[in-house]
Design a protein around this motif. Structure first.
Motif, mmCIF file in Angstrom:
data_model
loop_
_atom_site.group_PDB
_atom_site.id
_atom_site.type_symbol
_atom_site.label_atom_id
_atom_site.label_comp_id
_atom_site.label_asym_id
_atom_site.label_seq_id
_atom_site.Cartn_x
_atom_site.Cartn_y
_atom_site.Cartn_z
ATOM 1 N N ASP A 165 -48.312 25.402 85.172
ATOM 2 C CA ASP A 165 -48.101 26.399 86.227
ATOM 3 C C ASP A 165 -46.689 26.975 86.165
ATOM 4 O O ASP A 165 -46.484 28.180 86.379
ATOM 5 N N LEU A 166 -45.708 26.102 85.875
ATOM 6 C CA LEU A 166 -44.330 26.584 85.748
ATOM 7 C C LEU A 166 -44.214 27.585 84.615
ATOM 8 O O LEU A 166 -43.618 28.669 84.777
ATOM 9 N N ALA A 203 -48.670 20.858 86.474
ATOM 10 C CA ALA A 203 -47.455 21.426 87.062
ATOM 11 C C ALA A 203 -46.609 22.126 86.001
ATOM 12 O O ALA A 203 -46.050 23.214 86.243
ATOM 13 N N LEU A 204 -46.506 21.527 84.825
ATOM 14 C CA LEU A 204 -45.780 22.168 83.728
ATOM 15 C C LEU A 204 -46.454 23.462 83.301
ATOM 16 O O LEU A 204 -45.789 24.472 83.042
ATOM 17 N N ARG A 245 -43.407 31.679 84.819
ATOM 18 C CA ARG A 245 -42.187 32.195 84.196
ATOM 19 C C ARG A 245 -42.456 32.447 82.708
ATOM 20 O O ARG A 245 -42.114 31.649 81.849
ATOM 21 N N SER A 264 -44.557 19.333 91.200
ATOM 22 C CA SER A 264 -45.136 20.662 91.351
ATOM 23 C C SER A 264 -44.317 21.635 90.529
ATOM 24 O O SER A 264 -43.169 21.357 90.147
ATOM 25 N N ALA A 265 -44.898 22.789 90.260
ATOM 26 C CA ALA A 265 -44.173 23.819 89.515
ATOM 27 C C ALA A 265 -42.928 24.254 90.273
ATOM 28 O O ALA A 265 -41.879 24.506 89.667
ATOM 29 N N GLU A 266 -43.025 24.320 91.606
ATOM 30 C CA GLU A 266 -41.888 24.748 92.423
ATOM 31 C C GLU A 266 -40.738 23.752 92.325
ATOM 32 O O GLU A 266 -39.562 24.133 92.211
ATOM 33 N N ASP A 298 -33.337 25.453 87.799
ATOM 34 C CA ASP A 298 -32.383 26.444 88.289
ATOM 35 C C ASP A 298 -31.066 25.799 88.700
ATOM 36 O O ASP A 298 -29.988 26.388 88.516
ATOM 37 N N LEU A 333 -40.170 21.611 89.855
ATOM 38 C CA LEU A 333 -39.615 21.678 88.510
ATOM 39 C C LEU A 333 -38.715 22.910 88.353
ATOM 40 O O LEU A 333 -37.632 22.825 87.758
ATOM 41 N N ALA A 334 -39.143 24.030 88.896
ATOM 42 C CA ALA A 334 -38.344 25.251 88.808
ATOM 43 C C ALA A 334 -37.013 25.092 89.538
ATOM 44 O O ALA A 334 -35.960 25.529 89.042
#
Length: 304
Positions: free
Chosen positions: A222-223, A219-220, A227, A181-183, A190, A185-186
């Motif tokens: 969305d990330l 997902a990529l 951002r 998911s984007a979350e 981080d 991956l983020a």
């Protein structure tokens, strides 16, 4: 007229268990993945683990088939064709059934010289023993079917008198997939500045993204949309099978394929993504066994 409805094949998408490390040959009548054309007679052989030279093209200058090696459970079937059925009718029925099941063709040929010249017919047999390509109306296809997290390579050749079918079942997609998911991956970016992107799946020994990669690509996307100031290196990794130069090239092409999909299909600005391949130079696990090698075949993103 092609009597497709009367002889439509049924494909049972039930793949056999994972190949063992033991090489064994057994006689078989058929295979649950694909049914023979109605009225065909024959059978074949099965190996629990072997390598097969899958024909994916023809080099006219060298008069040789272009092949890729595929390893896994190998089933080779040869059938005598019904006398009153043409090569086109039989082949069309196989392709109709395969396409309905989600078949992804790699290479096909028919009546265009690559299947029908004397040199190419001999090349098919010399490459992997396929006998069916033996007349001016011969047809051939090679491709993949995916089901329940695994990948099967299929080759079908139809000639005047016979049909050859080869099915190689691999574990290329049999991996412990985590939900991407984007979350997630983020969070990885981080914490570490880089993160593995699970779910980016490629055809064997190539940079062709499989349809099952859609979730990871989304997902990529969305990330990157969440951002807008984020730019990434997209980095391809391989195991240590093969030469260093080959793996460096393959990893680079796979990273580029991900970038191309994100820019072409998902509208991400090209300047935000740089593709690079490092081959086997940054393993996550030992390459001494298949479990480690499978873990090392991956794509990562790195914050720029």
């Amino acid at each position: 007229m092609i009597r497709a409805l009367a002889a439509l094949l049924t494909l049972a998408l039930i793949l056999a268990g994972t190949a063992t490390a033991v090489l064994a040959q057994e006689a078989v009548d058929g295979h649950p993945l694909i049914s023979p054309y109605e009225g065909s007679e024959g059978g074949g052989e099965y190996w629990r683990f072997d390598e097969y030279a899958l024909i994916t093209g023809f080099d006219f200058d060298a008069r040789a088939a272009v092949t890729i090696p595929v390893q896994g459970q190998v089933t080779k079937l040869d059938y005598d064709n019904p006398d009153d059925r043409s090569e086109l009718e039989i082949f069309t029925n196989y392709r109709d059934a395969l396409d309905a099941a989600g078949y992804q063709p790699i290479w096909s040929c028919a009546r265009d010289g690559s299947c029908t010249t004397g040199s190419s017919r001999n090349a098919f047999y010399q490459a992997n023993g396929m006998r069916a390509i033996n007349g001016p109306n011969s047809h051939y296809t090679a491709g993949t079917l995916s089901h329940e997290g695994r990948l099967a390579y299929i080759a079908i050749g139809v000639g005047r008198r016979s049909t050859s079918i080869v099915i190689v079942e691999t574990d290329e997609m049999d991996r412990d997939m985590v939900t991407v998911s984007a979350e997630a991956l983020a969070a990885g970016l981080d914490a570490e500045g880089h993160v593995r992107v699970d779910g980016l799946l490629f055809a064997h020994d190539s940079a062709t993204l499989l349809p099952e990669s859609q979730t990871a690509l989304e997902a990529l996307r969305d990330l990157l949309e969440a951002r807008p100031d984020l730019s990434l290196y997209v980095v391809g990794h391989t195991d240590m099978s093969g030469t260093l130069s080959y793996n460096m090239n393959l990893s680079d092409r796979r990273a580029a394929a991900v970038v191309d999909a994100l820019t072409t299909d998902y509208g991400i600005e090209a300047e935000r993504l740089i593709a690079a391949g490092v081959g086997p130079l940054a393993p996550e696990a030992s390459n001494a066994d298949e479990t480690g090698r499978r873990h090392n075949r991956r794509v990562e993103i790195v914050a720029r």
